[in-house]
Design a protein around this motif. Structure first.
Motif, PDB file in Angstrom:
ATOM      1  N   GLY A  52      -1.099 -65.364   5.638  1.00 58.03           N
ATOM      2  CA  GLY A  52      -2.556 -65.263   5.534  1.00 58.03           C
ATOM      3  C   GLY A  52      -2.988 -64.153   4.614  1.00 58.03           C
ATOM      4  N   GLY A  53      -4.312 -63.923   4.640  1.00 56.71           N
ATOM      5  CA  GLY A  53      -4.862 -62.793   3.917  1.00 56.71           C
ATOM      6  C   GLY A  53      -5.320 -63.040   2.505  1.00 56.71           C
ATOM      7  N   GLY A  54      -5.473 -64.297   2.097  1.00 57.18           N
ATOM      8  CA  GLY A  54      -5.900 -64.525   0.715  1.00 57.18           C
ATOM      9  C   GLY A  54      -6.987 -65.554   0.533  1.00 57.18           C
ATOM     10  N   PHE A  55      -7.215 -66.379   1.560  1.00 56.79           N
ATOM     11  CA  PHE A  55      -8.157 -67.491   1.421  1.00 56.79           C
ATOM     12  C   PHE A  55      -9.219 -67.465   2.516  1.00 56.79           C
ATOM     13  N   THR A  56     -10.399 -67.971   2.171  1.00 57.47           N
ATOM     14  CA  THR A  56     -11.459 -68.146   3.149  1.00 57.47           C
ATOM     15  C   THR A  56     -11.264 -69.511   3.814  1.00 57.47           C
TER      16      THR A  56
END
Length: 164
Positions: A52-56
């Motif tokens: 995780g941590g990169g996309f909405t």
């Protein structure tokens, strides 16, 4: 101590600023900036890891800071419950995305200072909430546009904070 509140529960992460100072500081800065709030675990592979941590939620990639130096040669191993930086094929391309190992993925560890040998930098570990990580790893996944292994039911990182 980092507290990651997800729509599946809370995950507490202890960073290893001693062995991965650049990476821990980079992650902490993203937390302080509120960058991870409202992002998703966009890649889930049971038996491997959750990323995780990169996309909405709508799979829009967020704008990130400069990439950081890979500190995978720090002696830490990609074992169950550790958190590591995701990157492209360029060993020194990590920015904001991370993954939590749900298996002993020692093949991701540092072997040599070469394109194939750099590995993925472990910079902390889950100290509470592996039950939540295990819930996330069990979600059904599919394809979404050009992305594979995307949870069919969104796994949201609602808020990430630093515990005092």
């Amino acid at each position: 101590m980092i507290i990651m509140q997800t729509n599946h529960g809370e995950i507490k992460i202890e960073l290893d600023a001693e062995k991965a100072p650049v990476t821990a500081a980079n992650f902490t800065q993203y937390v302080k900036d509120g960058f991870y709030d409202g992002t998703v675990f966009h890649r889930v592979i049971d038996g491997f890891m959750v990323q995780g941590g990169g996309f909405t939620e709508d799979m829009t990639q967020k704008r990130v800071n400069e990439s950081i130096e890979n500190e995978a040669n720090n002696g830490l191993s990609n074992t169950v419950g550790t958190i590591a930086m995701a990157r492209t094929s360029d060993p020194h391309s990590a920015t904001a995305q991370f993954f939590i190992n749900i298996n002993d993925n020692t093949f991701l560890d540092f072997k040599a200072e070469s394109a194939q040998g750099w590995g993925y930098c472990v910079f902390g570990k889950v100290v509470e909430g592996m039950d939540v990580v295990n819930k996330i790893k069990a979600v059904a996944t599919g394809n979404r546009g050009m992305h594979q292994d995307v949870p069919l039911e969104t796994v949201v990182i609602e808020k990430v904070t630093i515990a005092e």
